[in-house]
Write a protein that holds these residues in place. Structure first.
Motif, mmCIF file in Angstrom:
data_model
loop_
_atom_site.group_PDB
_atom_site.id
_atom_site.type_symbol
_atom_site.label_atom_id
_atom_site.label_comp_id
_atom_site.label_asym_id
_atom_site.label_seq_id
_atom_site.Cartn_x
_atom_site.Cartn_y
_atom_site.Cartn_z
ATOM 1 N N LYS A 6 5.883 -51.270 -78.509
ATOM 2 C CA LYS A 6 5.283 -52.596 -78.623
ATOM 3 C C LYS A 6 4.498 -52.984 -77.384
ATOM 4 O O LYS A 6 3.835 -54.013 -77.375
ATOM 5 N N GLY A 7 4.580 -52.182 -76.361
ATOM 6 C CA GLY A 7 3.794 -52.434 -75.171
ATOM 7 C C GLY A 7 4.488 -53.297 -74.133
ATOM 8 O O GLY A 7 5.381 -54.090 -74.455
ATOM 9 N N THR A 8 4.072 -53.113 -72.900
ATOM 10 C CA THR A 8 4.551 -53.935 -71.779
ATOM 11 C C THR A 8 3.346 -54.562 -71.119
ATOM 12 O O THR A 8 2.407 -53.851 -70.734
ATOM 13 N N THR A 9 3.358 -55.886 -71.025
ATOM 14 C CA THR A 9 2.264 -56.596 -70.360
ATOM 15 C C THR A 9 2.565 -56.686 -68.875
ATOM 16 O O THR A 9 3.572 -57.267 -68.467
ATOM 17 N N LEU A 10 1.704 -56.092 -68.079
ATOM 18 C CA LEU A 10 1.858 -56.113 -66.624
ATOM 19 C C LEU A 10 0.863 -57.097 -66.025
ATOM 20 O O LEU A 10 -0.336 -56.998 -66.283
ATOM 21 N N SER A 11 1.371 -58.025 -65.255
ATOM 22 C CA SER A 11 0.519 -58.974 -64.548
ATOM 23 C C SER A 11 0.715 -58.776 -63.051
ATOM 24 O O SER A 11 1.841 -58.883 -62.556
ATOM 25 N N VAL A 12 -0.370 -58.479 -62.371
ATOM 26 C CA VAL A 12 -0.329 -58.284 -60.935
ATOM 27 C C VAL A 12 -1.118 -59.418 -60.285
ATOM 28 O O VAL A 12 -2.309 -59.586 -60.547
ATOM 29 N N SER A 13 -0.454 -60.173 -59.456
ATOM 30 C CA SER A 13 -1.130 -61.311 -58.808
ATOM 31 C C SER A 13 -1.421 -60.972 -57.341
ATOM 32 O O SER A 13 -0.730 -60.169 -56.715
ATOM 33 N N SER A 14 -2.450 -61.608 -56.837
ATOM 34 C CA SER A 14 -2.869 -61.343 -55.442
ATOM 35 C C SER A 14 -2.156 -62.249 -54.466
ATOM 36 O O SER A 14 -1.475 -63.184 -54.852
ATOM 37 N N VAL A 71 4.343 -58.869 -61.032
ATOM 38 C CA VAL A 71 4.559 -58.422 -59.659
ATOM 39 C C VAL A 71 3.444 -58.968 -58.786
ATOM 40 O O VAL A 71 2.407 -59.437 -59.283
ATOM 41 N N VAL A 72 3.652 -58.850 -57.489
ATOM 42 C CA VAL A 72 2.634 -59.234 -56.518
ATOM 43 C C VAL A 72 1.973 -57.953 -56.029
ATOM 44 O O VAL A 72 2.617 -56.890 -55.944
ATOM 45 N N GLU A 73 0.708 -58.054 -55.722
ATOM 46 C CA GLU A 73 -0.035 -56.880 -55.252
ATOM 47 C C GLU A 73 0.754 -56.112 -54.200
ATOM 48 O O GLU A 73 1.423 -56.687 -53.350
ATOM 49 N N LYS A 74 0.633 -54.800 -54.261
ATOM 50 C CA LYS A 74 1.231 -53.836 -53.350
ATOM 51 C C LYS A 74 2.696 -53.522 -53.688
ATOM 52 O O LYS A 74 3.273 -52.618 -53.071
ATOM 53 N N GLU A 75 3.249 -54.248 -54.636
ATOM 54 C CA GLU A 75 4.597 -53.900 -55.081
ATOM 55 C C GLU A 75 4.524 -52.671 -55.972
ATOM 56 O O GLU A 75 3.530 -52.429 -56.652
ATOM 57 N N ASP A 76 5.597 -51.891 -55.994
ATOM 58 C CA ASP A 76 5.714 -50.793 -56.934
ATOM 59 C C ASP A 76 6.340 -51.335 -58.221
ATOM 60 O O ASP A 76 7.182 -52.236 -58.188
ATOM 61 N N VAL A 77 5.930 -50.769 -59.344
ATOM 62 C CA VAL A 77 6.474 -51.237 -60.618
ATOM 63 C C VAL A 77 6.670 -50.052 -61.543
ATOM 64 O O VAL A 77 5.856 -49.128 -61.580
#
Lengths: 115, 114
Positions: free
Chosen positions: B106-114, B13-19
């Protein structure tokens, strides 16, 4: 107040060797659990120690053994290392609570690489 | 048998998005506890929340909120207005009252980009 501490942080061993990993629980905690986390997977329970005895064990072979000392610290020993033993080994401590009303505190883990 | 499923392997997601991170569990026990942990690159599992099976109230803590629904055996985690510092692997876990082992997804990898 120190949290859960594990040593060493990284370790490289050769197939067939033996390894010992160490864990000091959070102050006030008397129960220590060990987990193995393979790359890209969730942690898998190995075993738990309380009052210096193994209280519960996950689906791991006898090559994995442990020990708990009177000061509640613990060791995880793995014999006859296999390449598949390469993983992050996590130690968790908690106060003895049958209802598990408190969360387990985890250390930063020991990254074991078997070559 | 007990099982935790996190169907989302990776989310970007991009910063400020809800997830929202999904968690579905299986257990035959009537009493159990559900957890969410965050694992940053350092490796340590950081506790976020614990819920017991008798408390279905949703919980909010700052930007974090959790939706527990026994009817669908789900315990979903929402981050509002995501930040780069939220980038990590998130694990959902289950334990039943009499047991001592956490059962992890197994986990969820969350990547938040600026």
């Amino acid at each position: 107040d120190a949290g859960v501490t594990q040593s060493p942080t990284h370790l490289i061993k050769t197939r067939g060797q033996q390894v010992t990993l160490r864990c000091s629980p959070k102050s006030g905690h008397d129960t220590v659990s060990w987990y193995q986390q393979a790359l890209g997977q969730g942690p898998q329970f190995i075993f738990q120690y309380y009052e210096e005895e193994e209280r519960q064990r996950g689906n791991f072979p006898d090559r994995f053994s442990g020990h708990q000392f009177p000061n509640y610290s613990s060791e995880l020993n793995v014999n006859a290392l296999l390449l598949g033993d390469s993983a992050l080994y996590l130690c968790a401590s908690s106060p003895r609570d049958r209802n598990f009303n408190t969360e387990a505190f985890f250390g930063q883990g020991t990254r074991l690489t078997v070559v | 048998a007990q099982k935790v499923t996190q169907a989302q392997t990776e989310i970007s997601v991009v910063e400020k998005e809800d997830v929202t991170l999904d968690c579905v569990y299986e257990t035959r026990d009537t009493t159990y506890y559900l957890f969410w942990y965050k694992q940053p690159p350092s490796g340590e599992l950081v506790f976020l929340i614990r819920r017991n099976s008798f408390d279905e109230q949703n919980e909010i803590s700052g930007r974090y909120s959790w939706n527990f629904q026994k009817s669908t055996s789900s315990f979903n985690f929402t981050i509002t207005a995501s930040q780069v510092v939220d980038s990590a692997v998130y694990f959902c876990a289950l334990i039943h009252q009499a047991g001592t082992a956490l059962i992890f997804g197994k986990g969820t990898t969350l990547s938040v980009s600026s």
